[in-house]
Scaffold this motif. Structure first.
Motif, short mmCIF file in Angstrom:
data_model
loop_
_atom_site.label_atom_id
_atom_site.label_comp_id
_atom_site.label_asym_id
_atom_site.label_seq_id
_atom_site.Cartn_x
_atom_site.Cartn_y
_atom_site.Cartn_z
N THR A 74 0.87 -1.18 0.00
CA THR A 74 0.00 0.00 0.00
C THR A 74 0.90 1.23 0.00
OG1 THR A 74 -1.83 1.11 1.13
CG2 THR A 74 -0.18 0.04 2.53
N ASP A 75 0.43 2.33 -0.58
CA ASP A 75 1.24 3.54 -0.59
C ASP A 75 0.36 4.79 -0.54
OD1 ASP A 75 0.36 4.24 -3.17
OD2 ASP A 75 2.02 3.21 -4.14
N ASP A 76 1.02 5.93 -0.39
CA ASP A 76 0.26 7.17 -0.25
C ASP A 76 -0.15 7.75 -1.61
OD1 ASP A 76 2.74 7.98 -1.04
OD2 ASP A 76 3.04 9.46 0.55
N TRP A 77 0.05 7.01 -2.68
CA TRP A 77 -0.56 7.35 -3.97
C TRP A 77 -1.91 6.63 -4.12
CZ3 TRP A 77 3.74 7.15 -8.32
CH2 TRP A 77 4.68 8.17 -8.09
N ASP A 78 -2.28 5.88 -3.08
CA ASP A 78 -3.53 5.10 -3.07
C ASP A 78 -3.45 3.84 -3.90
OD1 ASP A 78 -4.93 6.50 -1.26
OD2 ASP A 78 -6.44 7.30 -2.62
N ILE A 79 -2.27 3.40 -4.22
CA ILE A 79 -2.13 2.13 -4.94
C ILE A 79 -2.00 1.02 -3.90
CG2 ILE A 79 -0.71 0.75 -6.50
CD1 ILE A 79 0.22 3.43 -7.74
N ASN A 80 -2.97 0.12 -3.90
CA ASN A 80 -2.92 -1.06 -3.04
C ASN A 80 -2.82 -2.28 -3.94
OD1 ASN A 80 -3.46 0.59 -0.73
ND2 ASN A 80 -5.60 0.60 -1.35
#
Lengths: 440, 74
Positions: A317-323
């Motif tokens: 998961t990341d803070d670009w909203d890619i899970n």
């Protein structure tokens, strides 16, 4: 590219006879911090491989790898790897297909290419050659710890990456449990052909509107920044390897990655379409300058009487909203003492980045960041493959691998206006992977 | 009620601890685990090449090891 695949440099026990020491290797794989065999001194273990990766009508890559490892005694191990690859072919530019032919300027600004009506716009100038060098040193440290440190260098025509890493590992519980921690620092610089595009600047296309070549060049140059840019990446990893029973061992990793700098792909664009779905202009993408990622990884290996089951799952998961979710499995079946076959299955699913947009709508407010790169969109992908390996009387091993990889991008909820409804905006990407390996 | 929950929790934790203590093997039980193909990265070259492919084609990388910096292939 480059992944720091340090684990690939460790734990080859081909020439290992000492069972206990070999097990220590098996259980200490994490972060490249391996236990090694004290008695097995002075033998270089080498692996070579040639990989072909070919997408239908798109990118083709050929990659060669050579790695070598030597134990200098007392668990002091040096390993090194050199990788060279060549990429050619066409990659999706990010623009949408149209009911009519479209003309695009090449990223360098020199020349144009035309995409036929209904076709996915591919930039056919994609070409790169890369050389990557890695070296890793591992040795015992104080208090029953093992330490490992390494460097990594990757150079392409327009891209350079330098990284250093260090990690510590310690065994507990009669070497049934290994705990480790590692740190990696990477510094990348990019200097793309034609310069880095100004964010959201409009692609300059020479359609006869310029008085002369100089006028065109001036317009093109106005969309470019000529200096290089860079990116720094800091990664932390923590892991536990645990032997469960006589047949099973597991590994759990947590990874944190923080990158700061230029994340934009200088070769990607977005189509700006009107309410009929017709392209009015093309603008260069722009991505955030920071990204924080979290990885949770679990792997288990199970020894069958005549083979091995290897299953892993990764949640990221990341803070670009890619899970994303990844399941990877390999099942080795020993056909005889010297041969085996190994089916491979991998499934991958990701959600779209918050700034992903397949196109922009003319007249609407420009977003802060935007990319139409399908690799940042919603997607599933799977790989199926088969490997065959055979050990020669000399102890050297040949292995052959063939795989099929398919990516299926999805519509993450965007309504396509007018003409776009009749066109394939999310085409699948299909690739064949073939590999020959030799270990000696 | 709270006390009952605490007792159940203590029981569960102690069960887990006992379970953990039972994990693992004795040195003489390591025959299968010591096989080359049981190393977590026994196919290091393959895994490295796979990582390269997926790194350049998908938005997620890393997990087994460090994902490293970026690249122009991305």
């Amino acid at each position: 590219m480059q992944l720091i695949s340090k684990n690939s440099l460790t734990n080859n026990m081909r020439k290992t006879a000492n069972v206990n020491a070999a097990l220590a290797v098996a259980t200490c794989a994490l972060l490249g911090t391996s236990a090694v065999v004290e008695a097995d001194e002075g033998v270089w273990e080498m692996d070579a491989a040639l990989l072909y990766y070919g997408e239908t009508a798109r990118v083709t890559a050929v990659e060669g790898v050579f790695s070598a490892k030597k134990d200098f005694g007392d668990e002091h191990v040096f390993s090194t790897k050199i990788t060279a690859d060549s990429l050619t072919g066409a990659s999706a530019s990010g623009a949408v297909a149209q009911p009519n032919a479209q003309t695009y300027t090449r990223p360098s600004g020199k020349g144009q290419y035309v995409v036929a009506a209904g076709e996915v716009p591919l930039d056919d100038t994609f070409h790169d050659t890369r050389v990557q060098l890695e070296a890793q040193w591992t040795q015992p440290l104080w208090n029953d710890m093992r330490g490992s440190t390494g460097v990594h260098l990757s150079k392409e025509y327009d891209y350079l990456s330098i990284a250093v890493n260090g990690s510590l590992a310690k065994d507990f519980n009669q070497k049934n449990t290994t705990v480790s921690a590692g740190l990696s620092l990477a510094y990348d610089t990019i200097d793309p052909e034609g310069g880095r595009p100004v964010a959201f600047s409009e692609m300059v296309i020479d359609e006869g509107q310029f008085a002369n070549q100089d006028a065109y060049q001036a317009a093109f140059d106005a969309t470019r920044q000529t200096d290089t840019d860079d990116k720094t990446t800091v990664e932390l990893m923590f892991g536990v390897t645990q032997i469960i029973n006589r047949r099973m061992l597991m590994q759990f990793n947590y990874g944190l990655s923080m990158s700061d700098g230029y994340h934009t792909d200088p070769f990607k664009v977005l189509s700006v379409v009107n309410d009929q779905g017709l392209t009015q202009s093309l603008v260069h993408e722009d991505r955030p300058t920071e990204r924080t990622r979290h990885n949770f990884y679990w792997q288990t290996k199970y020894a069958l009487d005549s083979g091995v089951a290897d299953i892993s799952y990764r949640y990221a998961t990341d803070d670009w909203d890619i899970n994303s979710h990844t399941i990877d499995s390999r099942f080795r079946f020993n056909l005889s003492d010297n041969t085996y076959i190994q089916p491979h299955f991998r499934y991958y699913q990701q959600s779209a980045a918050e700034f992903y947009q397949p196109f922009l709508i003319e007249g609407t407010t420009l977003p802060t960041f935007a990319s139409a790169d399908y690799r940042l969109g919603e997607m599933t992908a799977y790989t199926i493959g088969l490997k065959y390996g055979m050990t020669m009387p000399s102890g050297n091993e040949w292995a052959f691998r063939v795989e099929y990889y398919q990516q299926d991008p999805k519509n993450a909820g965007f309504d396509a206006p007018g003409a776009l409804q009749q066109l394939d905006l999310y085409p699948s990407v299909k690739a064949v992977i073939a590999q020959v390996s030799y270990s000696f | 009620m709270l006390k009952k929950a605490q007792i159940i929790l203590a029981f569960l934790i102690s069960t887990l601890l006992v379970g953990c203590a039972n994990l693992g093997v004795q040195p003489w039980e390591r025959d299968l685990l010591a096989k080359e193909e049981m190393a977590l990265d026994s196919e290091g070259i393959d895994l490295g090449l796979d990582d390269h492919i997926y790194f350049s084609k998908e938005a997620t990388s890393g997990g087994r090891g460090f994902a490293g910096g970026g690249c122009g292939c991305n």
